[in-house]
Scaffold this active site. Structure first.
Site, PDB file in Angstrom:
ATOM      1  N   HIS A   1      -8.262  11.474  -1.706  1.00 54.83           N
ATOM      2  CA  HIS A   1      -7.759  10.208  -2.261  1.00 54.83           C
ATOM      3  C   HIS A   1      -7.451  10.411  -3.739  1.00 54.83           C
ATOM      4  CE1 HIS A   1      -7.461   5.989  -3.315  1.00 54.83           C
ATOM      5  NE2 HIS A   1      -7.557   5.671  -2.031  1.00 54.83           N
TER       6      HIS A   1
ATOM      7  N   GLN B   1      -8.070  14.416   4.019  1.00 54.19           N
ATOM      8  CA  GLN B   1      -7.394  13.629   2.982  1.00 54.19           C
ATOM      9  C   GLN B   1      -8.183  13.596   1.677  1.00 54.19           C
ATOM     10  OE1 GLN B   1      -6.635   9.098   3.300  1.00 54.19           O
ATOM     11  NE2 GLN B   1      -4.644  10.096   3.386  1.00 54.19           N
TER      12      GLN B   1
ATOM     13  N   HIS C   1     -11.724  12.148   1.004  1.00 55.59           N
ATOM     14  CA  HIS C   1     -11.804  10.740   1.418  1.00 55.59           C
ATOM     15  C   HIS C   1     -11.829  10.523   2.921  1.00 55.59           C
ATOM     16  CE1 HIS C   1     -11.327   6.463   1.014  1.00 55.59           C
ATOM     17  NE2 HIS C   1     -10.199   6.463   1.704  1.00 55.59           N
TER      18      HIS C   1
ATOM     19  N   ARG D   1      -0.860   9.141  -0.191  1.00 48.80           N
ATOM     20  CA  ARG D   1      -2.000   9.699  -0.930  1.00 48.80           C
ATOM     21  C   ARG D   1      -1.861  11.199  -1.205  1.00 48.80           C
ATOM     22  NH1 ARG D   1      -6.652   6.278   2.258  1.00 48.80           N
ATOM     23  NH2 ARG D   1      -6.126   4.336   1.194  1.00 48.80           N
TER      24      ARG D   1
ATOM     25  N   LEU E   1     -14.938   5.343  -4.603  1.00 49.10           N
ATOM     26  CA  LEU E   1     -13.520   5.024  -4.413  1.00 49.10           C
ATOM     27  C   LEU E   1     -13.043   3.889  -5.324  1.00 49.10           C
ATOM     28  CD1 LEU E   1     -10.985   5.576  -2.615  1.00 49.10           C
ATOM     29  CD2 LEU E   1     -11.674   3.555  -1.340  1.00 49.10           C
TER      30      LEU E   1
ATOM     31  N   GLU F   1      -6.816   1.976  -3.175  1.00 51.20           N
ATOM     32  CA  GLU F   1      -5.361   1.942  -3.346  1.00 51.20           C
ATOM     33  C   GLU F   1      -4.881   0.508  -3.625  1.00 51.20           C
ATOM     34  OE1 GLU F   1      -3.507   4.820  -0.842  1.00 51.20           O
ATOM     35  OE2 GLU F   1      -2.110   3.295  -0.124  1.00 51.20           O
TER      36      GLU F   1
ATOM     37  N   ARG G   1      -2.974  10.410   6.401  1.00 49.18           N
ATOM     38  CA  ARG G   1      -3.134   9.011   6.819  1.00 49.18           C
ATOM     39  C   ARG G   1      -2.612   8.066   5.744  1.00 49.18           C
ATOM     40  NH1 ARG G   1      -7.054   4.842   5.934  1.00 49.18           N
ATOM     41  NH2 ARG G   1      -8.403   6.160   4.658  1.00 49.18           N
TER      42      ARG G   1
ATOM     43  N   PHE H   1       0.861  -1.174   0.000  1.00 48.38           N
ATOM     44  CA  PHE H   1       0.000   0.000   0.000  1.00 48.38           C
ATOM     45  C   PHE H   1       0.902   1.230   0.000  1.00 48.38           C
ATOM     46  CE2 PHE H   1      -4.676   0.450   1.265  1.00 48.38           C
ATOM     47  CZ  PHE H   1      -5.100  -0.600   0.466  1.00 48.38           C
TER      48      PHE H   1
HETATM   49  C1  LIG Z   1     -14.845   4.218   0.330  1.00 42.45           C
HETATM   50  C2  LIG Z   1     -13.896   4.093   1.486  1.00 42.45           C
HETATM   51  C3  LIG Z   1     -13.043   3.015   1.563  1.00 42.45           C
HETATM   52  C4  LIG Z   1     -12.166   2.894   2.637  1.00 42.45           C
HETATM   53  N1  LIG Z   1     -11.293   1.830   2.675  1.00 42.45           N
HETATM   54  C5  LIG Z   1     -10.432   1.733   3.713  1.00 42.45           C
HETATM   55  C6  LIG Z   1      -9.502   0.652   3.769  1.00 42.45           C
HETATM   56  O1  LIG Z   1      -9.470  -0.216   2.905  1.00 42.45           O
HETATM   57  N2  LIG Z   1      -8.653   0.604   4.822  1.00 42.45           N
HETATM   58  C7  LIG Z   1      -8.650   1.540   5.822  1.00 42.45           C
HETATM   59  O2  LIG Z   1      -7.857   1.446   6.746  1.00 42.45           O
HETATM   60  N3  LIG Z   1      -9.550   2.558   5.802  1.00 42.45           N
HETATM   61  C8  LIG Z   1     -10.439   2.665   4.785  1.00 42.45           C
HETATM   62  N4  LIG Z   1     -11.328   3.698   4.762  1.00 42.45           N
HETATM   63  C9  LIG Z   1     -11.535   4.505   5.980  1.00 42.45           C
HETATM   64  C10 LIG Z   1     -12.353   3.697   6.991  1.00 42.45           C
HETATM   65  O3  LIG Z   1     -13.283   2.897   6.322  1.00 42.45           O
HETATM   66  C11 LIG Z   1     -13.105   4.579   7.993  1.00 42.45           C
HETATM   67  O4  LIG Z   1     -12.241   5.553   8.506  1.00 42.45           O
HETATM   68  C12 LIG Z   1     -13.643   3.748   9.147  1.00 42.45           C
HETATM   69  O5  LIG Z   1     -14.385   2.642   8.678  1.00 42.45           O
HETATM   70  C13 LIG Z   1     -14.486   4.593  10.084  1.00 42.45           C
HETATM   71  O6  LIG Z   1     -15.042   3.757  11.064  1.00 42.45           O
HETATM   72  P1  LIG Z   1     -15.768   4.367  12.325  1.00 42.45           P
HETATM   73  O7  LIG Z   1     -16.167   3.228  13.178  1.00 42.45           O
HETATM   74  O8  LIG Z   1     -14.938   5.428  12.936  1.00 42.45           O
HETATM   75  O9  LIG Z   1     -17.066   5.100  11.730  1.00 42.45           O
HETATM   76  P2  LIG Z   1     -18.202   4.617  10.703  1.00 42.45           P
HETATM   77  O10 LIG Z   1     -17.997   3.264  10.167  1.00 42.45           O
HETATM   78  O11 LIG Z   1     -18.339   5.744   9.740  1.00 42.45           O
HETATM   79  O12 LIG Z   1     -19.476   4.540  11.634  1.00 42.45           O
HETATM   80  C14 LIG Z   1     -20.082   5.685  12.180  1.00 42.45           C
HETATM   81  C15 LIG Z   1     -21.310   5.262  12.944  1.00 42.45           C
HETATM   82  O13 LIG Z   1     -21.826   6.381  13.661  1.00 42.45           O
HETATM   83  C16 LIG Z   1     -23.228   6.428  13.524  1.00 42.45           C
HETATM   84  N5  LIG Z   1     -23.647   7.820  13.683  1.00 42.45           N
HETATM   85  C17 LIG Z   1     -23.112   8.928  13.138  1.00 42.45           C
HETATM   86  N6  LIG Z   1     -23.792  10.018  13.532  1.00 42.45           N
HETATM   87  C18 LIG Z   1     -24.781   9.591  14.351  1.00 42.45           C
HETATM   88  C19 LIG Z   1     -25.826  10.231  15.065  1.00 42.45           C
HETATM   89  N7  LIG Z   1     -26.028  11.556  15.020  1.00 42.45           N
HETATM   90  N8  LIG Z   1     -26.652   9.472  15.806  1.00 42.45           N
HETATM   91  C20 LIG Z   1     -26.517   8.130  15.852  1.00 42.45           C
HETATM   92  N9  LIG Z   1     -25.544   7.466  15.183  1.00 42.45           N
HETATM   93  C21 LIG Z   1     -24.687   8.194  14.457  1.00 42.45           C
HETATM   94  C22 LIG Z   1     -23.485   5.861  12.136  1.00 42.45           C
HETATM   95  O14 LIG Z   1     -24.796   5.378  12.032  1.00 42.45           O
HETATM   96  C23 LIG Z   1     -22.451   4.744  12.072  1.00 42.45           C
HETATM   97  O15 LIG Z   1     -22.974   3.594  12.667  1.00 42.45           O
HETATM   98  C24 LIG Z   1     -12.171   3.851   3.663  1.00 42.45           C
HETATM   99  C25 LIG Z   1     -13.022   4.950   3.582  1.00 42.45           C
HETATM  100  C26 LIG Z   1     -13.850   5.093   2.479  1.00 42.45           C
HETATM  101  C27 LIG Z   1     -14.666   6.349   2.378  1.00 42.45           C
END
Ligand SMILES: Cc1cc2nc3c(=O)[nH]c(=O)nc-3n(C[C@H](O)[C@H](O)[C@H](O)COP(=O)(O)OP(=O)(O)OC[C@H]3O[C@@H](n4cnc5c(N)ncnc54)[C@H](O)[C@@H]3O)c2cc1C
Length: 583
Positions: free
Chosen positions: A252, A250, A361, A296, A262, A265, A396, A137
């Site tokens: 992407h 960030q 991203h 990135r 997306l 990568e 990142r 990566f």
């Molecule tokens: C398309 C894409 C691909 C990616 N691929 C990778 C990868 O391959 N490897 C990597 O390391 N990172 C990757 N990332 C980044 C990574 O996926 C995210 O940073 C990570 O999954 C975020 O997880 P989280 O648990 O912090 O939040 P999230 O998974 O975004 O979850 C947030 C939660 O909060 C809840 N929520 C938000 N606001 C409220 C509210 N007001 N009330 C109640 N609930 C709420 C939502 O319902 C959700 O359940 C990618 C990002 C994108 C955009």
């Protein structure tokens, strides 16, 4: 249950139930589910609240993989990977803004985290010898990214959700958290709108964890789900918790031209190359050694420069070419990417190059927390993309965010479990009051008429952010952008909704999200204006050099009486020397 009847027809906000918990986890993504699992394992009463079904959390969209120095695939010359190499790459990738103690902690924990997920049920892709597969990566010195084809997030999220179901942890899905309840400077719970019914519920808890993900949707051209509106970051800010490094956003390098879905990568990790309209593999001019696998920020700037110089294709994109990998490898390692390219751009990467352009991203900044996820406000914790520990600094590395969610999801839960005996027992008075206040606020919003649509203001905000605070920034342009944000904030007070029902009112939810987004946009803008240097993702045309003398420091934003103030605090160094970055 008391009821509020709006002066306008059709509106009916009711007070819902109050429940009491040791810990409430706001967010059903990877961070939230991992944390809830850990709190439950410690025998504590925990609930998860999510505005969407947990399996629709943005984590499900993660494609490429999760970093861990397992050393299953040797590096150049047969060298073996180590957590120290992972930490070095992460700190260098961050342009030396990451806190090195937090990075060391995450990288040390990584191999055991991947193995633990496997034991819980994650189906990692495999090498021929049966070991967990790893691929190269960007910005990584070794093939270090563990993956489940190109659907890693989906795989890990299902694993953790299954565990949460197995422990019968209550999940309040489609509950939108509207406020954190503060009492004497402590967080004692939250209120949430039940989207299906319009009832406002109260959650009294000793500990409240924000795991609400990033705020990418304040930008246009984003790879993020529509739900990534930064609600938790805004809730914390309003409650008095400082935000850190919000200007580091960030972009992407490879999002699908026009839809900005997306293109992971992983496609470059598997050997995909970038070419401009003359057929030149231009990364050789920008990162002669790492080429397409530079970090990135470097690759996104290179593509944007090529497009600006007229070397892009009409409309503003370059080509990501996978054809030389052959159909076998594409079908085995990148089936999701192929499907996306076929469905949304009408090109089959086996036969045609994919049109790509940079897009927003990831949010490197967020709620300022320590390695235990503590926000500084007793009872309030944060982890995952909504938090800033900081392990990503100014940029990142791909694969480090999924790792952060699971590692710090567990560690923050350990802090909560340790703190619970010291935190105040659930208190009902402030919760009852908060439910009433939320009900009154929603009734007032639903009672407005003749104002602007929240969707029009949201579209303008996204455009302003991308145009004025995008990949290349400049003082005057940002000043103009800040004025436009302030104008939108003013106009937002006069928004009205055509749907006046409290139940299943998505426009109401969008409005509540927008309030926070406008506030976060201002914090991003102020941080970007004040940081007169270029570092990682923050590139200023008018200050092109990194300035360690003034800015080897975290930006910390706080708010008092509606005014945002910025101060700087030192970066934790110690493991690696700060040096010039080259790839
Ligand atoms: C398309 C894409 C691909 C990616 N691929 C990778 C990868 O391959 N490897 C990597 O390391 N990172 C990757 N990332 C980044 C990574 O996926 C995210 O940073 C990570 O999954 C975020 O997880 P989280 O648990 O912090 O939040 P999230 O998974 O975004 O979850 C947030 C939660 O909060 C809840 N929520 C938000 N606001 C409220 C509210 N007001 N009330 C109640 N609930 C709420 C939502 O319902 C959700 O359940 C990618 C990002 C994108 C955009």
């Amino acid at each position: 249950m008391a009821g509020y009847i709006s002066p306008e027809e059709g509106t009916d906000i009711t007070e819902g139930a109050i429940s009491a918990w040791d810990a409430v986890v706001i967010g059903g993504g990877l961070t939230g589910l991992r944390a809830a699992l850990q709190v439950s394992r410690a025998g504590r009463k925990v609930a998860v609240i999510s505005k969407v079904h947990p399996l629709r959390s943005h984590s499900v969209a993660a494609q490429g993989g999760m970093n861990a120095a397992l050393g299953n695939v040797p590096g150049e010359g047969g060298a073996a990977d180590s957590w120290e190499s992972h930490a070095y790459d992460t700190v260098k990738g961050s342009d030396f803004l990451a806190d090195q103690d937090a990075v060391a902690l995450m990288c040390r924990e990584a191999p055991a985290t991947v193995i633990e997920l496997e034991h819980m049920g994650t189906v990692w892709s495999r090498l021929g010898d049966g070991k967990i597969a790893q691929r190269p990566f960007g910005g990584a010195g070794f093939p270090r990214t563990c993956y489940a084809e190109d659907r890693t997030g989906q795989n890990v999220l299902h694993t953790l959700y299954q565990q949460v179901l197995g422990r019968k942890i209550p999940v309040f899905e489609e509950f939108f958290v509207t406020s954190l309840i503060m009492d004497g400077g402590r967080c004692v719970g939250c209120t949430a709108l039940e989207i299906m019914t319009g009832a406002v519920h109260g959650f009294a808890s000793r500990a409240t964890l924000l795991a609400t993900g990033g705020f990418g949707r304040i930008f246009s051209r984003s790879t993020n789900a529509l739900i990534n509106t930064g609600d938790g970051v805004a809730l914390a800010f309003r409650a008095g918790a400082p935000l850190k490094d919000m200007e580091f956003v960030q972009f992407h390098p490879t999002t699908l031209y026009s839809t900005n879905i997306l293109i992971s990568e992983a496609a470059r990790g598997e050997g995909g190359i970038l070419v401009n309209r003359t057929g030149e593999r231009f990364m050789a001019r920008y990162a002669p050694h790492a080429l397409e696998l530079a970090p990135r920020d470097v690759v996104a700037r290179a593509i944007e420069e090529e497009i600006a110089r007229g070397n892009g294709f009409d409309g503003g994109y370059v080509h990501l070419d996978l054809r030389h990998l052959g159909s076998g490898r594409i079908l085995e390692r990148l089936p999701g990417i192929r499907q996306i390219a076929m469905d949304f751009a009408g090109v089959d990467p086996v036969k045609d190059p994919i049109p790509v352009q940079p897009g927003q991203h990831y949010s490197m900044g967020g709620i300022d927390v320590n390695t235990g996820g503590m926000s500084g406000l007793p009872g309030l914790y944060a982890a995952g993309e909504c938090a800033c520990v900081s392990v990503h600094g100014a940029n990142r590395l791909g694969g480090n965010s999924l790792l952060e969610t699971v590692v710090f999801g567990r560690l923050v839960a350990d802090s909560i479990v340790r703190d619970i005996p010291k935190l105040r027992e659930p208190v009902m008075g402030p919760v009852e009051l908060a439910i009433q206040e939320t009900g009154t606020k929603i009734r007032e919003i639903l009672g407005r008429s003749g104002g602007e649509s929240p969707f029009a203001i949201l579209r303008e905000l996204e455009e302003i952010m991308f145009l004025h605070f995008g990949i290349f920034r400049e003082g005057k342009k940002m000043q103009e952008g800040l004025r436009k944000i302030k104008d939108l904030q003013e106009r937002s007070h006069h928004i009205s909704l055509t749907n006046r029902d409290s139940a299943v009112n998505q426009a109401l939810v969008r409005y509540l999200e927008l309030e926070g987004m406008l506030q976060l946009a201002e914090v991003v803008a102020l941080g970007a204006l004040a940081r007169e240097e270029s570092r990682g993702s923050h590139t200023r045309r008018d200050h092109p050099q990194r300035d360690d003398g003034r800015f080897l420091a975290h930006t910390v934003a706080a708010t008092e009486k509606g005014e945002v103030t910025l101060v700087y605090k030192p970066v934790t160094l110690g493991m690696f020397k700060v040096e010039e970055r080259g790839y």
